[in-house]
Design a protein around this motif. Structure first.
Motif, mmCIF file in Angstrom:
data_model
loop_
_atom_site.group_PDB
_atom_site.id
_atom_site.type_symbol
_atom_site.label_atom_id
_atom_site.label_comp_id
_atom_site.label_asym_id
_atom_site.label_seq_id
_atom_site.Cartn_x
_atom_site.Cartn_y
_atom_site.Cartn_z
ATOM 1 N N MET A 10 0.854 -1.179 0.000
ATOM 2 C CA MET A 10 0.000 0.000 0.000
ATOM 3 C C MET A 10 0.899 1.240 0.000
ATOM 4 O O MET A 10 1.027 1.920 0.994
ATOM 5 C CB MET A 10 -0.911 -0.070 1.220
ATOM 6 N N PRO A 11 1.545 1.515 -1.124
ATOM 7 C CA PRO A 11 2.468 2.651 -1.167
ATOM 8 C C PRO A 11 1.751 4.003 -1.146
ATOM 9 O O PRO A 11 0.784 4.224 -1.858
ATOM 10 C CB PRO A 11 3.211 2.447 -2.483
ATOM 11 N N THR A 12 2.255 4.878 -0.309
ATOM 12 C CA THR A 12 1.768 6.252 -0.263
ATOM 13 C C THR A 12 2.456 7.033 -1.367
ATOM 14 O O THR A 12 3.667 6.983 -1.500
ATOM 15 C CB THR A 12 2.084 6.884 1.106
ATOM 16 N N ILE A 13 1.670 7.752 -2.166
ATOM 17 C CA ILE A 13 2.266 8.541 -3.247
ATOM 18 C C ILE A 13 2.245 10.032 -2.960
ATOM 19 O O ILE A 13 2.983 10.788 -3.576
ATOM 20 C CB ILE A 13 1.586 8.258 -4.601
ATOM 21 N N LEU A 14 1.396 10.455 -2.010
ATOM 22 C CA LEU A 14 1.290 11.882 -1.724
ATOM 23 C C LEU A 14 0.637 12.073 -0.360
ATOM 24 O O LEU A 14 -0.314 11.361 -0.018
ATOM 25 C CB LEU A 14 0.432 12.552 -2.808
ATOM 26 N N ILE B 114 -7.429 18.189 -4.777
ATOM 27 C CA ILE B 114 -6.098 17.581 -4.644
ATOM 28 C C ILE B 114 -5.851 16.603 -5.787
ATOM 29 O O ILE B 114 -4.786 16.627 -6.419
ATOM 30 C CB ILE B 114 -5.946 16.897 -3.270
ATOM 31 N N VAL B 115 -6.811 15.735 -6.053
ATOM 32 C CA VAL B 115 -6.628 14.745 -7.115
ATOM 33 C C VAL B 115 -6.470 15.438 -8.465
ATOM 34 O O VAL B 115 -5.559 15.118 -9.233
ATOM 35 C CB VAL B 115 -7.775 13.711 -7.131
ATOM 36 N N PHE B 116 -7.339 16.411 -8.761
ATOM 37 C CA PHE B 116 -7.203 17.133 -10.030
ATOM 38 C C PHE B 116 -5.882 17.896 -10.094
ATOM 39 O O PHE B 116 -5.230 17.934 -11.134
ATOM 40 C CB PHE B 116 -8.369 18.104 -10.256
ATOM 41 N N GLY B 117 -5.470 18.496 -8.998
ATOM 42 C CA GLY B 117 -4.234 19.262 -8.972
ATOM 43 C C GLY B 117 -2.985 18.415 -9.154
ATOM 44 O O GLY B 117 -1.921 18.933 -9.510
ATOM 45 N N HIS B 118 -3.103 17.113 -8.909
ATOM 46 C CA HIS B 118 -1.973 16.193 -9.032
ATOM 47 C C HIS B 118 -2.283 15.067 -10.014
ATOM 48 O O HIS B 118 -1.703 13.984 -9.943
ATOM 49 C CB HIS B 118 -1.612 15.629 -7.651
ATOM 50 N N PHE B 119 -3.187 15.343 -10.937
ATOM 51 C CA PHE B 119 -3.687 14.349 -11.891
ATOM 52 C C PHE B 119 -2.537 13.634 -12.607
ATOM 53 O O PHE B 119 -2.430 12.404 -12.575
ATOM 54 C CB PHE B 119 -4.603 15.043 -12.905
ATOM 55 N N ASP B 120 -1.674 14.405 -13.273
ATOM 56 C CA ASP B 120 -0.581 13.808 -14.041
ATOM 57 C C ASP B 120 0.382 13.040 -13.142
ATOM 58 O O ASP B 120 0.869 11.968 -13.518
ATOM 59 C CB ASP B 120 0.173 14.872 -14.839
ATOM 60 N N TYR B 121 0.660 13.567 -11.971
ATOM 61 C CA TYR B 121 1.544 12.896 -11.023
ATOM 62 C C TYR B 121 0.961 11.542 -10.610
ATOM 63 O O TYR B 121 1.679 10.539 -10.551
ATOM 64 C CB TYR B 121 1.776 13.783 -9.797
ATOM 65 N N ILE B 122 -0.338 11.494 -10.323
ATOM 66 C CA ILE B 122 -0.996 10.245 -9.929
ATOM 67 C C ILE B 122 -0.895 9.229 -11.060
ATOM 68 O O ILE B 122 -0.575 8.056 -10.826
ATOM 69 C CB ILE B 122 -2.466 10.497 -9.522
ATOM 70 N N VAL B 123 -1.146 9.664 -12.292
ATOM 71 C CA VAL B 123 -1.060 8.760 -13.442
ATOM 72 C C VAL B 123 0.370 8.230 -13.588
ATOM 73 O O VAL B 123 0.574 7.031 -13.808
ATOM 74 C CB VAL B 123 -1.537 9.465 -14.733
ATOM 75 N N GLU B 124 1.354 9.094 -13.449
ATOM 76 C CA GLU B 124 2.763 8.667 -13.535
ATOM 77 C C GLU B 124 3.108 7.674 -12.434
ATOM 78 O O GLU B 124 3.784 6.663 -12.681
ATOM 79 C CB GLU B 124 3.688 9.879 -13.439
ATOM 80 N N GLN B 125 2.662 7.959 -11.217
ATOM 81 C CA GLN B 125 2.942 7.065 -10.093
ATOM 82 C C GLN B 125 2.255 5.716 -10.274
ATOM 83 O O GLN B 125 2.807 4.678 -9.911
ATOM 84 C CB GLN B 125 2.519 7.712 -8.769
ATOM 85 N N TRP B 126 1.045 5.732 -10.829
ATOM 86 C CA TRP B 126 0.322 4.482 -11.107
ATOM 87 C C TRP B 126 1.130 3.630 -12.090
ATOM 88 O O TRP B 126 1.325 2.430 -11.876
ATOM 89 C CB TRP B 126 -1.058 4.785 -11.672
ATOM 90 N N ALA B 127 1.605 4.252 -13.167
ATOM 91 C CA ALA B 127 2.379 3.526 -14.173
ATOM 92 C C ALA B 127 3.645 2.930 -13.550
ATOM 93 O O ALA B 127 3.982 1.770 -13.794
ATOM 94 C CB ALA B 127 2.717 4.441 -15.346
ATOM 95 N N GLU B 128 4.335 3.718 -12.739
ATOM 96 C CA GLU B 128 5.547 3.238 -12.076
ATOM 97 C C GLU B 128 5.221 2.108 -11.101
ATOM 98 O O GLU B 128 5.938 1.106 -11.031
ATOM 99 C CB GLU B 128 6.239 4.389 -11.344
ATOM 100 N N PHE B 129 4.152 2.258 -10.355
ATOM 101 C CA PHE B 129 3.718 1.233 -9.404
ATOM 102 C C PHE B 129 3.434 -0.079 -10.133
ATOM 103 O O PHE B 129 3.855 -1.147 -9.696
ATOM 104 C CB PHE B 129 2.475 1.731 -8.656
ATOM 105 N N GLN B 130 2.745 -0.009 -11.273
ATOM 106 C CA GLN B 130 2.413 -1.213 -12.040
ATOM 107 C C GLN B 130 3.681 -1.843 -12.632
ATOM 108 O O GLN B 130 3.814 -3.064 -12.642
ATOM 109 C CB GLN B 130 1.403 -0.873 -13.152
ATOM 110 N N ARG B 131 4.617 -1.035 -13.111
ATOM 111 C CA ARG B 131 5.883 -1.554 -13.636
ATOM 112 C C ARG B 131 6.628 -2.332 -12.540
ATOM 113 O O ARG B 131 7.119 -3.443 -12.784
ATOM 114 C CB ARG B 131 6.775 -0.430 -14.141
ATOM 115 N N ARG B 132 6.691 -1.762 -11.350
ATOM 116 C CA ARG B 132 7.391 -2.431 -10.240
ATOM 117 C C ARG B 132 6.682 -3.722 -9.819
ATOM 118 O O ARG B 132 7.334 -4.704 -9.485
ATOM 119 C CB ARG B 132 7.540 -1.502 -9.042
ATOM 120 N N ARG B 133 5.354 -3.702 -9.828
ATOM 121 C CA ARG B 133 4.589 -4.878 -9.445
ATOM 122 C C ARG B 133 4.850 -6.052 -10.379
ATOM 123 O O ARG B 133 4.979 -7.184 -9.938
ATOM 124 C CB ARG B 133 3.087 -4.577 -9.487
#
Length: 86
Positions: A1-5, A64-83
């Motif tokens: 359960m990684p915290t991203i922000l 908050i989610v809209f303000g960090h939309f691109d960051y969340i998408v990037e973190q999701w992609a990185e999280f999935q790559r690591r998984r």
């Protein structure tokens, strides 16, 4: 359960055991928790789940989610790559 922000008392995170669900983010603040689907095609978010989420908290976490939309998408992609790639 990684915290991203962590911002304004909110902790945004992903769960590692949710199979192949589309992009989404969970958020928790005190006794409040919610989940938002991230629609990258339409630059939108959809509330999937909310517990103890009042109007003020709903506005705040959506901003908050809209303000960090691109960051969340990037973190999701990185999280999935690591998984899947270790």
């Amino acid at each position: 359960m990684p915290t991203i922000l962590e911002i304004l008392g909110w902790r945004l995170f992903f769960y590692a055991n949710e199979g192949n669900e589309p992009i989404h983010v969970h958020a928790r603040k005190a006794e409040t928790e919610c989940k938002y689907w991230i629609d990258t095609d339409n630059y939108d978010i959809i509330e999937a789940y909310a517990f103890n989420l009042g109007p003020k908290e709903r506005r705040q976490i959506r901003q908050i989610v809209f303000g960090h939309f691109d960051y969340i998408v990037e973190q999701w992609a990185e999280f999935q790559r690591r998984r899947f790639n270790g």
